[in-house]
Design an enzyme around this catalytic site. Structure first.
Site, PDB file in Angstrom:
ATOM      1  N   TYR A   1      10.278   2.897 -13.457  1.00  0.00           N
ATOM      2  CA  TYR A   1       9.655   2.715 -12.141  1.00  0.00           C
ATOM      3  C   TYR A   1       8.774   1.480 -12.197  1.00  0.00           C
ATOM      4  O   TYR A   1       8.058   1.252 -13.181  1.00  0.00           O
ATOM      5  CB  TYR A   1       8.799   3.933 -11.790  1.00  0.00           C
ATOM      6  CG  TYR A   1       8.083   3.806 -10.461  1.00  0.00           C
ATOM      7  CD1 TYR A   1       8.678   4.250  -9.280  1.00  0.00           C
ATOM      8  CD2 TYR A   1       6.821   3.222 -10.394  1.00  0.00           C
ATOM      9  CE1 TYR A   1       8.027   4.121  -8.068  1.00  0.00           C
ATOM     10  CE2 TYR A   1       6.168   3.083  -9.182  1.00  0.00           C
ATOM     11  CZ  TYR A   1       6.776   3.531  -8.022  1.00  0.00           C
ATOM     12  OH  TYR A   1       6.141   3.392  -6.822  1.00  0.00           O
TER      13      TYR A   1
ATOM     14  N   GLU B   1       8.536  -1.915  -4.260  1.00  0.00           N
ATOM     15  CA  GLU B   1       8.841  -0.885  -5.251  1.00  0.00           C
ATOM     16  C   GLU B   1      10.283  -1.003  -5.711  1.00  0.00           C
ATOM     17  O   GLU B   1      11.182  -1.148  -4.885  1.00  0.00           O
ATOM     18  CB  GLU B   1       8.609   0.489  -4.595  1.00  0.00           C
ATOM     19  CG  GLU B   1       8.888   1.664  -5.491  1.00  0.00           C
ATOM     20  CD  GLU B   1       8.790   2.985  -4.723  1.00  0.00           C
ATOM     21  OE1 GLU B   1       7.701   3.570  -4.685  1.00  0.00           O
ATOM     22  OE2 GLU B   1       9.807   3.415  -4.143  1.00  0.00           O
TER      23      GLU B   1
END
Ligand code: GDP
Ligand code: MN
Length: 421
Positions: A116, A204
């Protein structure tokens, strides 16, 4: 403002972040051709792995069954048919789900590990911060919740952005070694550069993947397969396979390329309509439609509605300089919401004049379907031109039988909640 994943991938690609090739389609019959194009471009080899993904402004697609791995043009068509004919219900959509109008057909990759990576604004420190985890993927929310120590945070410098040492530190903490350290640092720096250049409020990548060794489909686009070369690097590489960007709405005027990515189909139609008239409108779930000037007064109005046991159907700030037409539009928006069982008008005439709002109420009553307000209407006016406003409303009383005047805010809340109870 939000954009679709296929648009986010374009942005990543333009910043030099490796992304597998893909195409956006909006009909079932484009799926087979898209499958062939993507496998050709990726040089996917015999596996022919492709991923079909719903393009909606909501996440949780994988768990909802709207990210599907396919291995033939036929399977791609089946996946496209399913996604374009079913609403997607995920943890982020609410039970009514979202209609899917666009799909991304992209080269699939064999994944060794998911990471992530994000840059977001930390309101506490008033800085942008790099957030990363070696436990990326669809469970990242659970990881963040249950084991916050698995989340790495590196603050960005207020003016210099992501400093090289901070990026390297994050790369090492993610467990990268060898050439992957350099790749990760470059991806983090490019992402930070994008956030700065495009006024993102969030960027993101989830997941950022390390591809499985010798995965032919994992090569970065642009590195064409030369005759005789072995397909793909033997030791895997880092690729972004899902991305999400939010942009600061107040800055989109200086980014025509970002503004052009706006997809009105993903927006609440009433909110879009309001924006065209310069009204700030947010749809909510309650029964009391609120028409207020000023964000602070709008919040106070919602609070007092709740205090009196009802729920607001919306936040609506008509602003300080609303015209009679804008006021009419505001009523039309409220009255077109079937959930609205009563309307509370709460106006403090500071810059705005109370008689303008009064005229707006009267004109709206004339023009809304069926002639007049079918639902109870409670009006509280105070401030500039209040006498003229009250006089106008008084003279229109016979045309608006459901209208009541209120003396103050508490009286208004009592009357409107009483009228819908
Ligand atoms: P999201 O659920 O909306 O965040 O959609 P993602 O694009 O992140 O996909 C969800 C999950 O599907 C990922 O975390 C991966 O595990 C898996 N996935 C997506 N694309 C691929 C792919 O190309 N290959 C493989 N093997 N898995 C994929
Ligand atoms: Mn994802």
């Amino acid at each position: 403002m939000k954009v679709h994943e296929y648009q986010a991938r374009e942005l990543l690609r333009s910043a030099g972040i490796p992304v597998p090739p893909g195409v956006m389609i909006d009909s079932i019959d484009q799926a087979a051709e898209a499958y062939r194009r993507v496998t050709d471009e990726a040089g996917s080899g015999p596996s022919g792995l492709v991923v079909v993904k719903a393009q909606v402004h909501a996440g949780g697609r994988g768990k909802a069954g709207f990210v599907k791995l396919v291995r033939s043009a036929h399977e791609a068509t089946d996946a496209a048919r399913f996604m374009l004919t079913h609403r997607m219900v995920s943890v982020q959509t609410g039970p009514q789900g979202l209609e899917v109008k666009r799909l991304l057909v992209a080269a699939g990759v064999e994944i060794a590990k998911e990471y992530y990576l994000a840059i977001a604004t930390d309101r506490k420190t008033r800085r942008n911060v790099l957030i990363a985890s070696r436990e990326g993927g669809v469970e990242i929310e659970t990881v963040a919740h249950q084991r916050p120590e698995a989340i790495i945070r590196q603050p960005l410098h207020p003016t210099l952005g992501l400093l090289p040492y901070a990026a390297r530190r994050a790369a090492f903490e993610l467990g990268f070694t060898g050439k992957h350290v350099g790749q990760a640092v470059k991806i983090m720096s490019s992402l930070a550069g994008l956030v700065d250049a495009k006024d993102c409020s969030l960027a993101e990548i989830n997941p950022l993947v390390l591809t499985a060794p010798s995965n032919a489909g994992s090569r970065a686009p642009g590195k064409g397969l030369k005759a005789g070369t072995a397909p793909g690097p033997p030791d895997g590489q880092l690729l972004a396979i899902d991305a999400k960007f939010n942009f600061d709405d107040n800055a989109t005027f200086r980014h025509p390329d970002i503004a052009a990515m706006f997809d009105p189909a993903e927006e609440n139609p009433a909110e879009l309509r309001a924006r065209r008239f310069g009204l700030s409108y947010i749809a909510l779930d309650g029964t009391i439609g609120c028409l207020v000037n000023g964000a602070g007064l709008a919040m106070a109005t919602m609070d007092i509605v709740k205090l009196h046991g009802a729920e607001p159907a919306n936040f609506l700030d008509v602003g300080g300089s609303v015209t009679a037409d804008g006021a009419i539009e505001a009523f039309h928006i409220l009255l077109s919401d079937p959930k609205v069982k009563g309307i509370l008008v709460n106006i403090f005439g500071g810059i705005m004049n109370c008689d303008v709002i009064a005229q707006g109420i009267i004109n709206a009553a004339k023009t809304v379907g069926g002639g007049g307000f079918k639902v109870p209407l409670v009006v509280r006016l105070e401030g500039t031109n209040v006498q003229a406003g009250r006089k106008l409303l008084e003279s229109a009383r016979k045309d608006i039988p459901t209208m009541q005047a209120a003396t103050d805010l508490a009286d208004a809340a009592r009357k409107v909640t009483g009228a819908v109870a």
